[in-house]
Design a protein around this motif. Structure first.
Motif, mmCIF file in Angstrom:
data_model
loop_
_atom_site.group_PDB
_atom_site.id
_atom_site.type_symbol
_atom_site.label_atom_id
_atom_site.label_comp_id
_atom_site.label_asym_id
_atom_site.label_seq_id
_atom_site.Cartn_x
_atom_site.Cartn_y
_atom_site.Cartn_z
ATOM 1 N N THR A 275 0.994 -1.391 0.098
ATOM 2 C CA THR A 275 0.030 -0.237 0.067
ATOM 3 C C THR A 275 0.749 1.372 -0.105
ATOM 4 O O THR A 275 0.588 2.264 -0.770
ATOM 5 N N ARG B 179 2.391 1.784 -3.398
ATOM 6 C CA ARG B 179 1.508 2.506 -4.283
ATOM 7 C C ARG B 179 1.381 3.898 -4.192
ATOM 8 O O ARG B 179 1.188 4.605 -4.941
ATOM 9 N N GLU B 180 1.285 4.371 -2.838
ATOM 10 C CA GLU B 180 1.133 5.818 -2.406
ATOM 11 C C GLU B 180 2.223 6.540 -3.180
ATOM 12 O O GLU B 180 2.348 7.542 -3.742
ATOM 13 N N ASN C 1 -4.716 2.700 -7.399
ATOM 14 C CA ASN C 1 -5.439 3.283 -6.457
ATOM 15 C C ASN C 1 -4.831 2.626 -5.181
ATOM 16 O O ASN C 1 -5.171 1.356 -4.810
ATOM 17 N N PRO C 2 -4.093 3.235 -4.244
ATOM 18 C CA PRO C 2 -3.644 2.737 -3.095
ATOM 19 C C PRO C 2 -4.578 2.296 -2.079
ATOM 20 O O PRO C 2 -4.322 1.387 -1.338
ATOM 21 N N ALA C 3 -5.980 2.684 -2.221
ATOM 22 C CA ALA C 3 -6.778 2.055 -1.337
ATOM 23 C C ALA C 3 -7.713 0.830 -1.918
ATOM 24 O O ALA C 3 -8.539 0.086 -1.141
ATOM 25 N N ALA C 4 -7.112 0.465 -3.079
ATOM 26 C CA ALA C 4 -7.836 -0.855 -3.844
ATOM 27 C C ALA C 4 -7.289 -1.813 -2.850
ATOM 28 O O ALA C 4 -6.250 -2.269 -2.397
ATOM 29 N N THR D 206 4.540 8.192 3.956
ATOM 30 C CA THR D 206 3.539 7.232 3.274
ATOM 31 C C THR D 206 2.716 6.928 4.793
ATOM 32 O O THR D 206 2.961 7.413 5.654
ATOM 33 N N SER D 207 1.820 6.179 4.461
ATOM 34 C CA SER D 207 1.052 5.642 5.724
ATOM 35 C C SER D 207 1.651 4.832 6.549
ATOM 36 O O SER D 207 1.173 4.772 7.796
#
Length: 307
Positions: free
Chosen positions: A15, A18-19, A69-72, A106-107
């Motif tokens: 994730t 991807r961000e 999409n990082p949320a996918a 990032t997250s």
């Protein structure tokens, strides 16, 4: 939490990458990894290229077949491929860097919010340097010790010794300690002394450092072990360490004391904390010399037994 290779960590890493890709930042991440001192040291240990431990093409290959999409959601099949195909050491380097460095946000980056913002910013900015003392494996210390030092209740004397108990424990690469003392001292107005201190253990300036804070009172304790046996990297556990310590409590001149810690055959909870005479048979010639003890006044000592 440092990299342990769990499914959750693999998903979090994908994730985060991807961000980074969504901001066209894979090249910047590659460069940042190469100039981070801690990452370079780990890369050297893993026999990777220090200046380019993880190439941008590798980072892209890890995520090229994922939705941008990082949320996918990330499928179980993709997660299994990533776990098996991507090199473990490289994943660890990238994961630990993203959790600790503010350079590529990032997250995964979660600074400790309980600290004042200025302190958090300082820890983030100097993370590599501040983390260096914690790189050394100190797990050979793990276990229970008897800790000897001249009794602080009678600092002018060298015929009375405080025996407290000391516990080391290493978890996820971080070593911490706990020291406890609970006794009545007849030479100190029959006072009941109860102290518990906990803190961090690290290695710097060729010394093992213990820095702890009082759990039942505002207090700081600092131990610097300059000698130990056996080696921290040997086959056997450390059985003895010695050096100097200082306790800070109250607005007064803070005195330092020598100390010796000896591994105990007893469990931590079974060690008795007490004040004993310098003539106690536990104190061999080496310990007597290290603590600068004088057993000649033993007739004036009233031992206090731990409760």
């Amino acid at each position: 939490m440092s990299w342990e290779g769990t499914d959750d960590q693999h998903r979090a890493l994908l994730t985060a990458l991807r961000e980074v890709r969504s901001k066209n930042g894979l090249g910047h991440l590659e460069t940042s990894l190469g100039r981070d001192p801690r990452t370079r040291d780990r890369a050297h240990a893993l026999q990777l290229h220090k200046d380019r431990p993880v190439h941008r093409t590798t980072l892209f290959r890890w995520i090229k077949n994922l939705d941008s999409n990082p949320a996918a959601p990330i499928s179980d099949e993709y997660l299994t491929w990533f776990k098996l195909d991507a090199k473990y050491g490289r994943k660890q380097l990238v994961y630990d860097f993203l959790t600790q460095s503010a350079e590529v946000r990032t997250s995964l980056f979660k600074p400790v919010s309980a600290f004042p913002k200025g302190l958090s910013d300082y820890l983030v900015a100097d993370a590599s340097r501040l983390a260096k003392p914690f790189d050394k494996d100190l797990s050979k210390l793990d276990g229970a010790f008897e800790l000897y030092r001249p009794a602080w209740t009678t600092p002018h004397r060298r015929d009375r010794v405080l025996v407290s108990k000391l516990l080391f424990a290493t978890e996820n690469g971080f070593t911490r300690f706990r020291e406890e003392q609970d006794y009545i001292d007849p030479e100190f107005q029959n006072a009941r002394v109860r102290e518990t201190d906990e803190g961090a253990v690290f290695f710097t300036a060729a010394n093992i450092i213990l820095m702890g804070f009082g759990m039942n009172e505002e207090r700081v304790k600092l131990y610097a072990a300059s000698s130990w046996f056996s080696s921290l990297s040997g086959e056997l556990p450390v059985t003895r360490l010695s050096g100097s310590m200082m306790g800070v409590s109250g607005r007064r001149d803070q005195k330092g004391y020598p100390f010796v810690a000896v591994r105990s055959p007893k469990a931590f909870g079974d060690i008795t904390t007490e004040i004993v005479s310098a003539s106690d048979p536990r104190f061999d010639d080496e310990t007597m010399a290290s603590l600068r003890l004088d057993a000649s006044r033993q007739d004036s000592v009233s031992p206090a037994h731990g409760l």
